[in-house]
Each structure stands twice: as structure tokens, then as C-alpha cells.
Design a protein around this motif. Sequence first.
Motif, PDB file in Angstrom:
ATOM      1  N   VAL A  43      40.869  39.408  46.101  1.00 35.97           N
ATOM      2  CA  VAL A  43      39.961  38.576  45.315  1.00 35.97           C
ATOM      3  C   VAL A  43      38.852  38.108  46.253  1.00 35.97           C
ATOM      4  O   VAL A  43      39.079  37.268  47.128  1.00 35.97           O
ATOM      5  CB  VAL A  43      40.684  37.370  44.702  1.00 35.97           C
ATOM      6  N   ASN A  44      37.660  38.651  46.100  1.00 36.36           N
ATOM      7  CA  ASN A  44      36.539  38.264  46.945  1.00 36.36           C
ATOM      8  C   ASN A  44      35.261  38.247  46.122  1.00 36.36           C
ATOM      9  O   ASN A  44      35.288  38.385  44.908  1.00 36.36           O
ATOM     10  CB  ASN A  44      36.425  39.199  48.163  1.00 36.36           C
ATOM     11  N   ASN A  45      34.145  38.067  46.786  1.00 42.43           N
ATOM     12  CA  ASN A  45      32.861  37.969  46.089  1.00 42.43           C
ATOM     13  C   ASN A  45      31.998  39.209  46.300  1.00 42.43           C
ATOM     14  O   ASN A  45      30.770  39.145  46.157  1.00 42.43           O
ATOM     15  CB  ASN A  45      32.117  36.711  46.528  1.00 42.43           C
ATOM     16  N   ALA A  46      32.626  40.331  46.593  1.00 39.91           N
ATOM     17  CA  ALA A  46      31.873  41.576  46.766  1.00 39.91           C
ATOM     18  C   ALA A  46      31.237  41.982  45.435  1.00 39.91           C
ATOM     19  O   ALA A  46      31.914  42.066  44.408  1.00 39.91           O
ATOM     20  CB  ALA A  46      32.785  42.686  47.274  1.00 39.91           C
ATOM     21  N   GLY A  47      29.937  42.214  45.436  1.00 41.04           N
ATOM     22  CA  GLY A  47      29.237  42.649  44.232  1.00 41.04           C
ATOM     23  C   GLY A  47      28.777  41.515  43.336  1.00 41.04           C
ATOM     24  O   GLY A  47      27.642  41.500  42.873  1.00 41.04           O
ATOM     25  N   HIS A  48      29.656  40.551  43.081  1.00 42.48           N
ATOM     26  CA  HIS A  48      29.294  39.364  42.309  1.00 42.48           C
ATOM     27  C   HIS A  48      30.342  38.285  42.590  1.00 42.48           C
ATOM     28  O   HIS A  48      31.394  38.538  43.180  1.00 42.48           O
ATOM     29  CB  HIS A  48      29.200  39.661  40.809  1.00 42.48           C
ATOM     30  N   ALA A  49      30.044  37.060  42.158  1.00 36.62           N
ATOM     31  CA  ALA A  49      30.912  35.919  42.463  1.00 36.62           C
ATOM     32  C   ALA A  49      32.208  35.973  41.662  1.00 36.62           C
ATOM     33  O   ALA A  49      32.195  36.264  40.451  1.00 36.62           O
ATOM     34  CB  ALA A  49      30.184  34.620  42.172  1.00 36.62           C
ATOM     35  N   ARG A  50      33.317  35.688  42.346  1.00 38.03           N
ATOM     36  CA  ARG A  50      34.620  35.569  41.697  1.00 38.03           C
ATOM     37  C   ARG A  50      35.281  34.238  42.072  1.00 38.03           C
ATOM     38  O   ARG A  50      36.506  34.107  41.950  1.00 38.03           O
ATOM     39  CB  ARG A  50      35.530  36.741  42.070  1.00 38.03           C
ATOM     40  N   ASP A  51      34.508  33.264  42.503  1.00 40.76           N
ATOM     41  CA  ASP A  51      35.069  31.958  42.800  1.00 40.76           C
ATOM     42  C   ASP A  51      35.759  31.403  41.559  1.00 40.76           C
ATOM     43  O   ASP A  51      35.259  31.514  40.433  1.00 40.76           O
ATOM     44  CB  ASP A  51      33.976  30.981  43.246  1.00 40.76           C
ATOM     45  N   GLY A  52      36.921  30.816  41.765  1.00 39.79           N
ATOM     46  CA  GLY A  52      37.648  30.207  40.658  1.00 39.79           C
ATOM     47  C   GLY A  52      38.385  31.163  39.747  1.00 39.79           C
ATOM     48  O   GLY A  52      38.903  30.741  38.706  1.00 39.79           O
ATOM     49  N   VAL A  53      38.477  32.437  40.121  1.00 36.07           N
ATOM     50  CA  VAL A  53      39.258  33.377  39.314  1.00 36.07           C
ATOM     51  C   VAL A  53      40.735  32.982  39.349  1.00 36.07           C
ATOM     52  O   VAL A  53      41.280  32.648  40.398  1.00 36.07           O
ATOM     53  CB  VAL A  53      39.061  34.820  39.811  1.00 36.07           C
ATOM     54  N   ILE A  54      41.363  33.030  38.185  1.00 33.07           N
ATOM     55  CA  ILE A  54      42.775  32.683  38.044  1.00 33.07           C
ATOM     56  C   ILE A  54      43.571  33.938  37.715  1.00 33.07           C
ATOM     57  O   ILE A  54      43.258  34.641  36.745  1.00 33.07           O
ATOM     58  CB  ILE A  54      42.965  31.648  36.918  1.00 33.07           C
ATOM     59  N   ILE A  55      44.592  34.213  38.525  1.00 30.62           N
ATOM     60  CA  ILE A  55      45.549  35.278  38.224  1.00 30.62           C
ATOM     61  C   ILE A  55      46.828  34.601  37.751  1.00 30.62           C
ATOM     62  O   ILE A  55      47.474  33.885  38.519  1.00 30.62           O
ATOM     63  CB  ILE A  55      45.812  36.167  39.445  1.00 30.62           C
ATOM     64  N   SER A  56      47.165  34.794  36.491  1.00 27.13           N
ATOM     65  CA  SER A  56      48.253  34.060  35.874  1.00 27.13           C
ATOM     66  C   SER A  56      49.287  35.016  35.305  1.00 27.13           C
ATOM     67  O   SER A  56      48.989  35.827  34.419  1.00 27.13           O
ATOM     68  CB  SER A  56      47.699  33.169  34.751  1.00 27.13           C
ATOM     69  N   GLY A  57      50.514  34.937  35.803  1.00 25.49           N
ATOM     70  CA  GLY A  57      51.589  35.778  35.306  1.00 25.49           C
ATOM     71  C   GLY A  57      52.202  35.212  34.033  1.00 25.49           C
ATOM     72  O   GLY A  57      52.379  33.999  33.899  1.00 25.49           O
ATOM     73  N   VAL A  58      52.542  36.105  33.119  1.00 25.12           N
ATOM     74  CA  VAL A  58      53.229  35.740  31.881  1.00 25.12           C
ATOM     75  C   VAL A  58      54.616  36.363  31.933  1.00 25.12           C
ATOM     76  O   VAL A  58      54.765  37.591  31.937  1.00 25.12           O
ATOM     77  CB  VAL A  58      52.463  36.255  30.653  1.00 25.12           C
TER      78      VAL A  58
END
Length: 227
Positions: A43-58
Motif C-alpha cells: 500500500v503506497n502512493n505510487a501513481g496516485h494517493a492511497r493515504d487512508g486506504v482501509i483493508i478490511s477482512g470479512v
Amino acid sequence: MAWAAVLNVPSVEYATIQTAVTAAQAGDTVSVSGGPYTENVMVNNAGHARDGVIISGVGMPAINGGFYLAANGATVSGMEIVGGFASGGHAVGVVAMADQYVISGNTIRDCVGSQSCGIEAGYNCDQGLVSGNTITGNWRGIYFNPCTGVTVQGNDINNNTGSGVGIGKTVTLTGAGRGAAILTGGFVVTANDVVIEGFEVLGGANAWGSNAGVMTNASVEDLTVRD
């Protein structure tokens, strides 16, 4: 103002967690079910911003691999993380390399081999939250490089063969609730109802080593130590 999206894995668009994360924009949620998945997720900001991305398991989906969080405010929750992400010659279940990370409600296990960790936070990766995880069967449960303002609460850290928690010099950890181990060398380590096995504080310049120096004037209260 753009609304945060939910990207589902698996789906027609996203067969893997990484493809969904790559497509995600800042603040989006990647909702993961099914599995197991075999991948290392960046999870990084390569190409565009991904700050605050949530990965949530169900339903606690399993991933054979791990997560590398290099965008501020990234979250990993509700995952069973097995084996870890190769980082610096050892395996780590979740590597935090940015500020304001959240690692919560996961089971992180079987990151084996010397210096391998369930969770590792990098230098100056501040204001993180590590909460409600089960961290077991690793070489070390958690390792914090020098950082400030990290909250650690409600984790079960057990049966890790090297140590439960390793802390580099000039680390400040704060907790929301009772229980504190306050040590010399600029450390404030706070645990709220945490079960810790093999608790370890490293006071010297050697971030990995044992025999790093004797800690004096240490105070430990309301900390449960097992085995």
C-alpha cells in the motif's frame, strides 16, 4: 467532493487484494472475503494517493504473505496473516512504514526465522494504533523502531520464540487506559489489558541485539506476563 469507494475481493474486477489496492484511491475500503490468498500486498502512493486506504477482512480471510503499509493512515484489519512479507532479510506479517497506521483485529502468525516479526514499525513511523490482534508463533511478536505516539492495546502476544515485544531506543508508546511500564532511556511503554510473553525493551544502540544494556529505575504496573 468524491465519495470513498468499496472495492470487493474477490470480484470480477479484483481477483487479488493487490489489484484492488492498486486501483484504490485515498480513503477507499478494500473489503476482502474468501481466500486463502497468496500474495504480498503493498500500500503506497505510487501513481496516485492511497493515504487512508482501509483493508478490511470479512470472516477473517487468510493471506499467505503479508502487508507493507507505506501510505499514511493505512489500515489492515480482520485478516489472518501467515508467514509474512520479506523485509530486510526477515519476514514480517505487517510492515508499517508511514504515520497513523492502524493494525487491528488480525491474527498474525508463523513469521519464523531470526528477527522475523508479526508486526514491525519503521523509524519515525508515528501515531500508529496496534489493537486487538492475536500475534503468535513468530520469532518476535512486535518490533518498534524509534517512533512516538503509538498506542498498543488489547493484544494477545503469545508463544513467540524470540520475544514478545522488542523496542528500539527513544520509542514512546502511549496507551488508552491503565497499565504502564516506564523505563529509562526515553521509553514510555503502555499496555491496556495486554497479555505479553517475553516482554523485551532494548535500551542500547543495537536495535536487534540482546545484551543491549541494563535498564534501571524501571516500573511495571498492571501488566500481565505469561510464561
